[in-house]
Design a protein around this motif. Structure first.
Motif, mmCIF file in Angstrom:
data_model
loop_
_atom_site.group_PDB
_atom_site.id
_atom_site.type_symbol
_atom_site.label_atom_id
_atom_site.label_comp_id
_atom_site.label_asym_id
_atom_site.label_seq_id
_atom_site.Cartn_x
_atom_site.Cartn_y
_atom_site.Cartn_z
ATOM 1 N N GLU A 129 0.840 -1.208 0.000
ATOM 2 C CA GLU A 129 0.000 0.000 0.000
ATOM 3 C C GLU A 129 0.874 1.257 0.000
ATOM 4 O O GLU A 129 0.565 2.242 -0.682
ATOM 5 C CB GLU A 129 -0.920 -0.011 1.222
ATOM 6 N N HIS B 283 2.345 1.732 -3.431
ATOM 7 C CA HIS B 283 1.330 2.260 -4.339
ATOM 8 C C HIS B 283 1.115 3.753 -4.092
ATOM 9 O O HIS B 283 1.009 4.547 -5.040
ATOM 10 C CB HIS B 283 0.019 1.503 -4.148
ATOM 11 N N LYS C 257 3.925 5.726 -5.532
ATOM 12 C CA LYS C 257 3.817 5.803 -6.991
ATOM 13 C C LYS C 257 2.775 6.839 -7.408
ATOM 14 O O LYS C 257 3.005 7.627 -8.338
ATOM 15 C CB LYS C 257 3.460 4.429 -7.567
#
Length: 240
Positions: free
Chosen positions: A191, A194, A197
């Motif tokens: 998580e 992500h 990103k």
């Protein structure tokens, strides 16, 4: 003529214990590998029933006073009732007792025991006879239970066997807790990766937008200025 019954019984008991310990050692080594939780749960049930020479085994995990059937040996039939896969703890008082007391509970003969409707259904559907409920304890708290049982025939669980099962259940509980922690950490890391990103993508888009604006601002033929509304100062002006 010499009666060697006692010696033979001792030899048989030692062979039995040696087999059990060998299987449990193999399982301990397997449980040190980074398997998925469902895989480990099935390995625990399979190895326990094999090592103890029992016909049936199951693991229930406990979440907010509800039981979730996580692994069985043998596999469940497709039409196995859903209410027995997910059940209230107080519908299974023998299992509940083992969890609340943090101690094994032995049911010598399920055919003559005082059972709830839910317990009777399981005994009937799985053909259980002699049952032992083993709490899965980690940090002095039960996270579920390992249930082992003979099928059709009676089985007497000796004190030595119960202690062996208890130690095995404790090791299994610690393994389950470790895997849960590992999976939780891995999920958090995924998580976080992500999120980074997404943030990097947003920052990149913002930089591109700022660059596009600056090019338009600086290269525009008309006079462009940015003025501070509070004091009227010219903050920035383009080349024109």
């Amino acid at each position: 003529i010499t009666d060697i019954t006692g010696r033979k019984n001792t030899e048989e008991a030692l062979k039995k214990n040696e087999k059990q310990l060998r299987v449990l050692l193999q399982l301990s080594q397997a449980m040190s590998e980074p398997f998925e939780l469902n895989t480990i749960l099935q390995m625990i049930v399979d190895s326990a029933t094999h090592a103890m020479n029992l016909g049936s085994g199951a693991i229930y995990l406990l979440e907010e006073n509800k039981l979730f059937l996580a692994a069985t040996q043998p596999a469940l039939p497709e039409n196995y009732p859903e209410e027995l896969r997910k059940a209230k703890l107080n519908d299974h008082p023998h299992l509940e007792k083992s969890i609340l007391t943090n101690n094994p509970v032995v049911l010598p003969d399920a055919h003559t025991a005082n059972l709830t409707p839910a317990e009777k259904n399981i005994v009937l559907l799985r053909g259980l006879r002699s049952i032992i409920y083993l709490p899965l304890i980690t940090r002095k708290q039960a996270i579920g239970a390992l249930i082992l049982a003979s099928v059709n025939d009676l089985r007497v669980f000796s004190e030595e066997e119960i202690e062996l099962y208890k130690g095995f259940a404790g090791q299994a509980a610690q393994t389950i807790a470790n895997i849960r922690l590992y999976e939780s950490t891995r999920k958090y890391a995924a998580e976080l990766e992500h999120e980074i990103k997404v943030r990097n993508k947003a920052e990149s888009a913002l930089r591109q937008s700022e660059k596009k604006f600056r090019n338009l601002f600086q290269n525009h033929a008309a006079v462009k200025m940015i003025i501070d509304p509070d004091n009227g100062n010219i903050v920035e002006a383009n080349q024109a």
